[in-house]
Design an enzyme around this catalytic site. Structure first.
Site, PDB file in Angstrom:
ATOM      1  N   CYS A   1       0.819  -1.329  -0.035  1.00 20.28           N
ATOM      2  CA  CYS A   1       0.123  -0.062  -0.143  1.00 20.28           C
ATOM      3  C   CYS A   1       0.731   1.315   0.145  1.00 20.28           C
ATOM      4  CB  CYS A   1      -1.083  -0.136   1.130  1.00 20.28           C
ATOM      5  SG  CYS A   1      -0.313  -0.770   2.911  1.00 20.28           S
TER       6      CYS A   1
ATOM      7  N   HIS B   1      -3.095   6.237   4.271  1.00 18.52           N
ATOM      8  CA  HIS B   1      -1.793   6.426   4.740  1.00 18.52           C
ATOM      9  C   HIS B   1      -0.961   7.743   4.141  1.00 18.52           C
ATOM     10  CE1 HIS B   1      -1.895   2.270   5.637  1.00 18.52           C
ATOM     11  NE2 HIS B   1      -0.999   1.873   4.685  1.00 18.52           N
TER      12      HIS B   1
HETATM   13  N1  LIG Z   1      -4.963  -3.566   4.289  1.00 22.18           N
HETATM   14  C1  LIG Z   1      -4.042  -3.037   3.492  1.00 22.18           C
HETATM   15  O1  LIG Z   1      -3.802  -1.652   3.290  1.00 22.18           O
HETATM   16  C2  LIG Z   1      -3.603  -3.790   2.454  1.00 22.18           C
HETATM   17  C3  LIG Z   1      -2.590  -3.097   1.270  1.00 22.18           C
HETATM   18  C4  LIG Z   1      -1.848  -3.997   0.627  1.00 22.18           C
HETATM   19  C5  LIG Z   1      -2.005  -5.355   0.652  1.00 22.18           C
HETATM   20  N2  LIG Z   1      -2.895  -5.983   1.595  1.00 22.18           N
HETATM   21  C6  LIG Z   1      -2.625  -7.382   1.747  1.00 22.18           C
HETATM   22  O2  LIG Z   1      -4.143  -7.907   1.312  1.00 22.18           O
HETATM   23  C7  LIG Z   1      -4.435  -8.911   2.214  1.00 22.18           C
HETATM   24  C8  LIG Z   1      -5.618  -8.930   2.961  1.00 22.18           C
HETATM   25  O3  LIG Z   1      -5.499  -7.781   3.771  1.00 22.18           O
HETATM   26  P1  LIG Z   1      -6.851  -7.279   4.642  1.00 22.18           P
HETATM   27  O4  LIG Z   1      -6.510  -5.913   5.377  1.00 22.18           O
HETATM   28  O5  LIG Z   1      -8.166  -7.308   4.145  1.00 22.18           O
HETATM   29  O6  LIG Z   1      -6.729  -8.439   5.927  1.00 22.18           O
HETATM   30  P2  LIG Z   1      -7.973  -9.000   6.948  1.00 22.18           P
HETATM   31  O7  LIG Z   1      -9.082  -7.584   6.818  1.00 22.18           O
HETATM   32  O8  LIG Z   1      -7.370  -9.366   8.144  1.00 22.18           O
HETATM   33  O9  LIG Z   1      -8.872  -9.902   6.025  1.00 22.18           O
HETATM   34  C9  LIG Z   1      -8.170 -11.082   5.820  1.00 22.18           C
HETATM   35  C10 LIG Z   1      -9.235 -11.794   4.866  1.00 22.18           C
HETATM   36  O10 LIG Z   1      -8.486 -13.141   4.305  1.00 22.18           O
HETATM   37  C11 LIG Z   1      -9.226 -14.326   4.691  1.00 22.18           C
HETATM   38  N3  LIG Z   1      -8.479 -15.598   5.176  1.00 22.18           N
HETATM   39  C12 LIG Z   1      -7.278 -15.467   5.862  1.00 22.18           C
HETATM   40  N4  LIG Z   1      -6.949 -16.732   6.195  1.00 22.18           N
HETATM   41  C13 LIG Z   1      -7.621 -17.433   5.025  1.00 22.18           C
HETATM   42  C14 LIG Z   1      -7.738 -18.877   4.709  1.00 22.18           C
HETATM   43  N5  LIG Z   1      -6.806 -19.821   5.192  1.00 22.18           N
HETATM   44  N6  LIG Z   1      -8.438 -19.043   3.762  1.00 22.18           N
HETATM   45  C15 LIG Z   1      -9.275 -18.459   3.033  1.00 22.18           C
HETATM   46  N7  LIG Z   1      -9.239 -16.836   3.445  1.00 22.18           N
HETATM   47  C16 LIG Z   1      -8.660 -16.746   4.638  1.00 22.18           C
HETATM   48  C17 LIG Z   1     -10.158 -13.818   5.863  1.00 22.18           C
HETATM   49  O11 LIG Z   1     -11.339 -14.667   5.810  1.00 22.18           O
HETATM   50  P3  LIG Z   1     -12.172 -14.878   7.308  1.00 22.18           P
HETATM   51  O12 LIG Z   1     -12.677 -13.875   7.622  1.00 22.18           O
HETATM   52  O13 LIG Z   1     -12.903 -16.092   7.067  1.00 22.18           O
HETATM   53  O14 LIG Z   1     -10.943 -15.207   8.225  1.00 22.18           O
HETATM   54  C18 LIG Z   1     -10.329 -12.360   5.387  1.00 22.18           C
HETATM   55  O15 LIG Z   1     -11.382 -12.586   4.311  1.00 22.18           O
HETATM   56  C19 LIG Z   1      -3.031  -9.422   3.146  1.00 22.18           C
HETATM   57  O16 LIG Z   1      -2.155 -10.221   2.282  1.00 22.18           O
HETATM   58  C20 LIG Z   1      -2.396  -7.933   3.092  1.00 22.18           C
HETATM   59  O17 LIG Z   1      -1.269  -8.031   3.269  1.00 22.18           O
HETATM   60  C21 LIG Z   1      -3.491  -5.234   2.576  1.00 22.18           C
END
Ligand SMILES: NC(=O)c1ccc[n+]([C@@H]2O[C@H](COP(=O)([O-])OP(=O)(O)OC[C@H]3O[C@@H](n4cnc5c(N)ncnc54)[C@H](OP(=O)(O)O)[C@@H]3O)[C@@H](O)[C@H]2O)c1
Length: 340
Positions: free
Chosen positions: A130, A243
């Site tokens: 990000c 950010h």
């Molecule tokens: N947030 C940011 O600004 C940002 C920016 C760039 C990249 N990212 C990346 O995007 C990804 C997600 O981030 P987020 O902020 O959305 O995280 P989050 O809010 O914690 O959500 C995680 C998601 O992943 C799912 N998940 C986790 N383990 C899983 C598994 N074993 N099988 C299937 N689904 C699974 C969760 O499902 P459940 O609800 O069922 O647990 C949930 O839908 C990460 O890799 C992060 O590094 C985030």
């Protein structure tokens, strides 16, 4: 003609934004699937004015699906993204797993959309970190004009960049400060995040920098130009979404601040808000829900020969993740899939 699109991690911060943005931008969707872990089976998520029931990723068959937007973290991505890609579905991944793989394009459409053709080697495209995404949108048009030598960046990163548990921690800790006996101990972060700042994002590396800082260096080189030197200090701040970055840029050639402002005004994905008066700049709460990367405080750095300082703010869940992924999907559809 529309496409069959799966959103993987649909219950997370990024996944929910992906569904919102696909609907907002009227992405040509014929069929859509919301996938998450078994824990979330049946959980309802919104897609425009529709409600989708979340399906279990583990039992999902990607055969016949065109695009999968992944936002589930590296460990689970390592298991499921290759399966999806092998069944012919193009994966656009938000985790850091594939970003540095030379066989996999890392794309910010305003900067290097042409890299899309590299998708076919592994059927996977990576989305940057990000903090990198918003920075390279600002750097690219300036680099094209005056060639950037070196960038010194300090970030002020919101808790939503860590995930939904971190949002809860900031909320609960903030409330807990006012109620004796209900203080909330740090759990997601190593120190208190409410009313505090933490100069540490992701793991520490041998040289004393953090992985988040390294990502900004490596990703800027891959997306914009390997010759650009970047040094970063990444800091977590008690902001829910958005950010901010203070960026110092040193160029090969002189670039006047007024010209830099004009270039940025014309550049794709950027909104310049730069009045030299109280409030004449953008702060993170003002960028939430927007597509743009906002640039303010553009000024000459008179301590070096060819230097510019600026302030860069964007919604990390949008340009930093979900919006960028949907923009990549749009490039894929327009340049590749529609021509098949
Ligand atoms: N947030 C940011 O600004 C940002 C920016 C760039 C990249 N990212 C990346 O995007 C990804 C997600 O981030 P987020 O902020 O959305 O995280 P989050 O809010 O914690 O959500 C995680 C998601 O992943 C799912 N998940 C986790 N383990 C899983 C598994 N074993 N099988 C299937 N689904 C699974 C969760 O499902 P459940 O609800 O069922 O647990 C949930 O839908 C990460 O890799 C992060 O590094 C985030």
């Amino acid at each position: 003609m529309g496409y069959k699109v799966a959103v993987v991690g649909a219950t997370g911060n990024v996944g929910r934004e992906m569904l919102n943005i696909l609907a907002e931008r009227q992405f040509p969707v014929d069929k859509i699937a919301a996938l998450a872990s078994r824990r979330s089976l049946g959980t309802e998520v919104s897609f425009g004015d529709k409600t989708l029931k979340t399906q279990d990723l583990e039992n999902f068959d990607f055969t016949g699906w065109d695009i999968a937007l992944f936002a589930i973290g590296s460990d689970a991505t390592k298991i499921y993204a290759p399966k999806a890609a092998a069944s012919g579905c193009v994966v656009i991944d938000n985790s850091s797993l594939y970003r540095y793989d030379p066989q996999i394009p890392l794309i910010v459409p305003e900067v290097n959309a042409d890299a899309i053709m590299g998708y076919s080697k592994k059927n996977i495209i990576a989305n940057p970190n990000c903090s990198t995404a918003q920075m390279v949108v600002a750097l690219k048009p300036l680099h094209d004009r005056a060639k950037i030598k070196r960038v010194v960046v300090s970030t002020y990163q919101s808790v939503s960049g860590t995930g939904k548990d971190a949002i809860d921690e900031l909320w609960d800790q903030t409330k807990g400060m006012y109620v004796p006996g209900q203080e909330v101990a740090p759990s997601v972060y190593p120190k208190q995040i409410a009313f505090n700042v933490i100069p540490h994002i992701d793991v520490f590396l041998d040289d004393g920098s953090t992985k988040e800082e390294w990502k900004m260096v490596a990703e800027t080189k891959k997306i914009v130009d390997p010759s650009i030197k970047v040094t970063a200090t990444c800091v977590r701040v008690p902001v829910f979404v958005g950010h901010s970055e203070a960026i110092n840029i040193e160029f090969e050639e002189f670039l006047d601040e007024d010209e830099a402002r004009d270039i940025l005004r014309e550049a794709p994905g950027i909104m310049v808000v730069d009045k030299r008066e109280p409030g004449g700049y953008i702060t993170p709460v003002e960028c939430v829900g927007d597509y743009a990367t906002y640039i303010s405080r553009i000024r000459q750095d008179s301590t070096i020969e060819n230097g510019i300082n600026l302030w860069c703010v964007s919604d990390n869940l949008r340009k930093g993740a979900a919006l960028n992924a949907v923009q990549i999907a749009e490039v894929l559809v327009n340049r590749v899939l529609s021509k098949r």
